[in-house]
Design an enzyme around this catalytic site. Structure first.
Site, PDB file in Angstrom:
ATOM      1  N   CYS A   1      20.689   7.087  32.338  1.00  0.00           N
ATOM      2  CA  CYS A   1      22.078   6.428  31.926  1.00  0.00           C
ATOM      3  C   CYS A   1      22.304   6.329  30.580  1.00  0.00           C
ATOM      4  O   CYS A   1      23.365   6.601  30.133  1.00  0.00           O
ATOM      5  CB  CYS A   1      22.437   5.342  32.832  1.00  0.00           C
ATOM      6  SG  CYS A   1      22.527   5.461  34.744  1.00  0.00           S
TER       7      CYS A   1
ATOM      8  N   HIS B   1      22.692   9.479  28.988  1.00  0.00           N
ATOM      9  CA  HIS B   1      23.924  10.337  29.373  1.00  0.00           C
ATOM     10  C   HIS B   1      24.753   9.801  28.224  1.00  0.00           C
ATOM     11  O   HIS B   1      25.809  10.563  27.710  1.00  0.00           O
ATOM     12  CB  HIS B   1      23.996   9.868  30.768  1.00  0.00           C
ATOM     13  CG  HIS B   1      25.367  10.766  31.308  1.00  0.00           C
ATOM     14  ND1 HIS B   1      25.376  11.840  31.869  1.00  0.00           N
ATOM     15  CD2 HIS B   1      26.447  10.090  31.160  1.00  0.00           C
ATOM     16  CE1 HIS B   1      26.516  12.042  32.297  1.00  0.00           C
ATOM     17  NE2 HIS B   1      27.334  11.192  31.957  1.00  0.00           N
ATOM     18  N   GLU B   2      24.834   8.415  28.305  1.00  0.00           N
ATOM     19  CA  GLU B   2      26.145   7.879  27.732  1.00  0.00           C
ATOM     20  C   GLU B   2      26.066   8.098  26.069  1.00  0.00           C
ATOM     21  O   GLU B   2      26.980   8.098  25.470  1.00  0.00           O
ATOM     22  CB  GLU B   2      26.296   6.331  28.052  1.00  0.00           C
ATOM     23  CG  GLU B   2      26.597   6.307  29.500  1.00  0.00           C
ATOM     24  CD  GLU B   2      27.684   6.751  30.128  1.00  0.00           C
ATOM     25  OE1 GLU B   2      28.509   7.431  29.531  1.00  0.00           O
ATOM     26  OE2 GLU B   2      27.552   7.176  31.359  1.00  0.00           O
ATOM     27  N   ILE B   3      24.885   7.993  25.557  1.00  0.00           N
ATOM     28  CA  ILE B   3      24.618   8.093  24.066  1.00  0.00           C
ATOM     29  C   ILE B   3      25.032   9.506  23.727  1.00  0.00           C
ATOM     30  O   ILE B   3      25.567   9.816  22.762  1.00  0.00           O
ATOM     31  CB  ILE B   3      23.052   7.847  23.709  1.00  0.00           C
ATOM     32  CG1 ILE B   3      23.125   6.217  23.797  1.00  0.00           C
ATOM     33  CG2 ILE B   3      23.036   8.124  22.166  1.00  0.00           C
ATOM     34  CD1 ILE B   3      21.655   5.704  23.716  1.00  0.00           C
TER      35      ILE B   3
END
Length: 173
Positions: A130, A133-135
């Site tokens: 996660c 993915h967000e970075i």
């Protein structure tokens, strides 16, 4: 706080690099709370400020195995394992579509908390996936870009045909 409207794929704001947070104040705490409310309303695991049209490096995760949601300001991956695994990924900005993505299973990140204090954290498994993915999203890399051209094309076509694609809903829907 407030549930904010999501930005949906293929909005080009999802491809822009977010700017670093430089001011740690009540506006940042409000943004973080709004992101959490929006994330929970979308039934997701992670969200970035760009998902709601704010071009700042803010990530909020609310993972099932965590005791509490966590906010990461200006997160950067500083190390990753050589061991990788495929994991099913999707995005709250592209509901109903997912595919396996290959990522390192363990990472270390450096980030600030809401008060501006710096931290280094190691993350494994779902937490690591996660965060990566967000970075990526903060860096203007939408998760589809991690896939082959053929798979990406097929998923985009499926998304455009899906009922969950907000662009398929006309004024009478």
């Amino acid at each position: 706080m407030t549930i904010q409207p999501l930005i949906f794929f293929p909005d080009q704001r999802l491809r822009q690099t977010a700017k670093p947070v430089t001011t740690f104040d009540n506006a940042l705490r409000t943004l973080s709370a709004d992101l959490l409310d929006t994330l929970r309303a979308a039934a997701g695991l992670g969200i970035t400020a760009p998902h709601i049209g704010v071009g700042l490096r803010v990530v909020v995760l609310d993972l099932p195995q965590s005791n509490a949601p966590q906010t990461y300001i200006n997160p950067e991956i500083i190390w990753h394992s050589q061991t990788c695994a495929h994991n099913e990924e999707g995005s709250i900005s592209m509901p109903g579509i997912s595919a396996p993505v290959l990522r390192p299973t363990t990472i270390q990140i450096q980030y600030a908390d809401l008060e501006g204090h710096m931290h280094i954290e190691e993350a494994n498994d779902l937490h690591a996936i996660c965060l990566q993915h967000e970075i990526d999203q903060l860096n203007g890399i939408f998760w589809l870009q991690k896939l082959s051209s053929l798979r990406r094309t097929r998923l985009i076509a499926r998304y455009k045909k899906s009922e969950q694609c907000p662009f398929n809903q006309g004024p009478d829907d």
